[in-house]
Scaffold this active site. Sequence first.
Site, mmCIF file in Angstrom:
data_model
loop_
_atom_site.group_PDB
_atom_site.id
_atom_site.type_symbol
_atom_site.label_atom_id
_atom_site.label_comp_id
_atom_site.label_asym_id
_atom_site.label_seq_id
_atom_site.Cartn_x
_atom_site.Cartn_y
_atom_site.Cartn_z
ATOM 1 N N ASN A 15 22.136 33.962 -33.139
ATOM 2 C CA ASN A 15 21.159 32.918 -32.816
ATOM 3 C C ASN A 15 20.137 33.494 -31.819
ATOM 4 O O ASN A 15 20.511 33.927 -30.728
ATOM 5 C CB ASN A 15 21.912 31.718 -32.211
ATOM 6 N N HIS A 43 17.070 31.968 -27.705
ATOM 7 C CA HIS A 43 16.731 32.192 -26.303
ATOM 8 C C HIS A 43 15.831 33.405 -26.073
ATOM 9 O O HIS A 43 15.344 33.617 -24.964
ATOM 10 C CB HIS A 43 17.995 32.188 -25.441
ATOM 11 N N HIS A 66 17.458 27.356 -34.084
ATOM 12 C CA HIS A 66 17.456 25.898 -33.944
ATOM 13 C C HIS A 66 16.039 25.442 -33.637
ATOM 14 O O HIS A 66 15.518 25.711 -32.552
ATOM 15 C CB HIS A 66 18.424 25.526 -32.799
ATOM 16 N N ARG A 78 14.201 22.737 -32.439
ATOM 17 C CA ARG A 78 14.470 21.455 -31.772
ATOM 18 C C ARG A 78 13.273 20.533 -31.889
ATOM 19 O O ARG A 78 12.134 20.999 -32.024
ATOM 20 C CB ARG A 78 14.800 21.687 -30.291
ATOM 21 N N ARG A 88 11.397 23.372 -27.653
ATOM 22 C CA ARG A 88 11.509 24.037 -26.347
ATOM 23 C C ARG A 88 11.727 25.546 -26.478
ATOM 24 O O ARG A 88 11.475 26.278 -25.545
ATOM 25 C CB ARG A 88 12.633 23.416 -25.507
ATOM 26 N N GLU A 122 19.268 25.493 -37.849
ATOM 27 C CA GLU A 122 19.933 24.355 -37.205
ATOM 28 C C GLU A 122 18.879 23.290 -36.945
ATOM 29 O O GLU A 122 17.790 23.603 -36.430
ATOM 30 C CB GLU A 122 20.549 24.776 -35.871
ATOM 31 N N THR A 169 23.306 21.880 -27.353
ATOM 32 C CA THR A 169 23.960 20.904 -28.226
ATOM 33 C C THR A 169 25.348 20.614 -27.663
ATOM 34 O O THR A 169 26.267 21.396 -27.828
ATOM 35 C CB THR A 169 24.046 21.454 -29.661
ATOM 36 N N GLU A 189 30.858 23.438 -39.239
ATOM 37 C CA GLU A 189 30.886 24.395 -38.133
ATOM 38 C C GLU A 189 31.594 23.696 -36.978
ATOM 39 O O GLU A 189 31.136 22.651 -36.506
ATOM 40 C CB GLU A 189 29.471 24.825 -37.732
ATOM 41 N N HIS A 225 29.301 28.112 -30.560
ATOM 42 C CA HIS A 225 28.830 27.535 -29.298
ATOM 43 C C HIS A 225 29.622 28.075 -28.122
ATOM 44 O O HIS A 225 30.835 27.929 -28.059
ATOM 45 C CB HIS A 225 28.870 25.996 -29.263
HETATM 46 N N1 PXP Z 1 26.148 26.836 -33.468
HETATM 47 C C1 PXP Z 1 25.417 25.709 -33.264
HETATM 48 C C2 PXP Z 1 25.505 24.606 -34.272
HETATM 49 C C3 PXP Z 1 24.561 25.592 -32.147
HETATM 50 O O1 PXP Z 1 23.858 24.458 -31.955
HETATM 51 C C4 PXP Z 1 24.452 26.688 -31.254
HETATM 52 C C5 PXP Z 1 23.481 26.608 -30.125
HETATM 53 O O2 PXP Z 1 22.196 26.497 -30.605
HETATM 54 C C6 PXP Z 1 25.219 27.834 -31.519
HETATM 55 C C7 PXP Z 1 26.074 27.868 -32.612
HETATM 56 C C8 PXP Z 1 25.155 29.033 -30.633
HETATM 57 O O3 PXP Z 1 25.637 28.714 -29.375
HETATM 58 P P1 PXP Z 1 25.460 29.750 -28.172
HETATM 59 O O4 PXP Z 1 23.999 29.962 -28.007
HETATM 60 O O5 PXP Z 1 26.106 29.063 -27.037
HETATM 61 O O6 PXP Z 1 26.179 31.014 -28.575
#
Ligand code: PXP
Length: 252
Positions: free
Chosen positions: A10, A13, A46, A48, A52, A76, A107, A157, A200
């Site tokens: 992901n 960030h 994601h 959003r 952001r 996402e 999330t 998930e 997550h």
């Molecule tokens: N899976 C989902 C559905 C999420 O919403 C997120 C965060 O955007 C992640 C995985 C990844 O989480 P993290 O950034 O904490 O590794």
Amino acid sequence: MSQRVRLGVNIDHVATIRNARGVSYPDPARAAVVALEAGADGITAHLREDRRHISDADIENLAAMLRERGRPLNLEMAVTSEMLEIALKHRPHAVCLVPERREERTTEGGLDVLGGHNWITPFVEKLSANGSRVSLFIGADPAQIEAATRTGAAVVELHTGAYCDAARDGQTEEAEKLLVGLRAGATQAASLGLEVHAGHGIDYETVAPIAAIPEVAELNIGHFLVGEAIFVGLADAVTEMRARIDAARAGA
Ligand code: PXP
């Protein structure tokens, strides 16, 4: 143990850092290429509602770049008509439906599939008919897992955030209890014919017990990897995570 666990990186960030300055770098698409070359199987982003981090232009770039490379994009998104339109336009390989509240930092909980069954199901149907594999981001709650099967989604998930937080905070008993719940949820979901993903809050310490759950086919990991990239570079962080996943699945 069973087959290799896919790793979705992901890159949200990377966009958070870019947006802190309102400039064009660092570019999430560049991070996506580095992650893929270092052993990621796909890219997760994601979009959003408040934009952001990832922007509409990022999704457009990522979708085109990944399609060209034959690699999957996992989008996402919240269950809203605006997001549905975007997903239908770009037809990502996968769409993960997530709950979204503007005031949250990330999330924080899973989707209430049980309570929201009537409005979630049409989204699953439209996205699936358009060629995306739909996943529902839920807690490892037996009633939510059962409700997920009735939406027609192919994938759930499981939200690993509470387990990862407890493990990191040294709450050993609580972490173990949550891990037992994740294992049971994965077994239940797979027995109902759902593909199981997890994500997550996962870091180097928490990845092994989750990757070792035999039904888990894919992990989605972001924040930790982008943070670690500050110290070792993104390629090394992804390579190390990949190695830890493979070792856990091999029973090492
Ligand atoms: N899976 C989902 C559905 C999420 O919403 C997120 C965060 O955007 C992640 C995985 C990844 O989480 P993290 O950034 O904490 O590794």
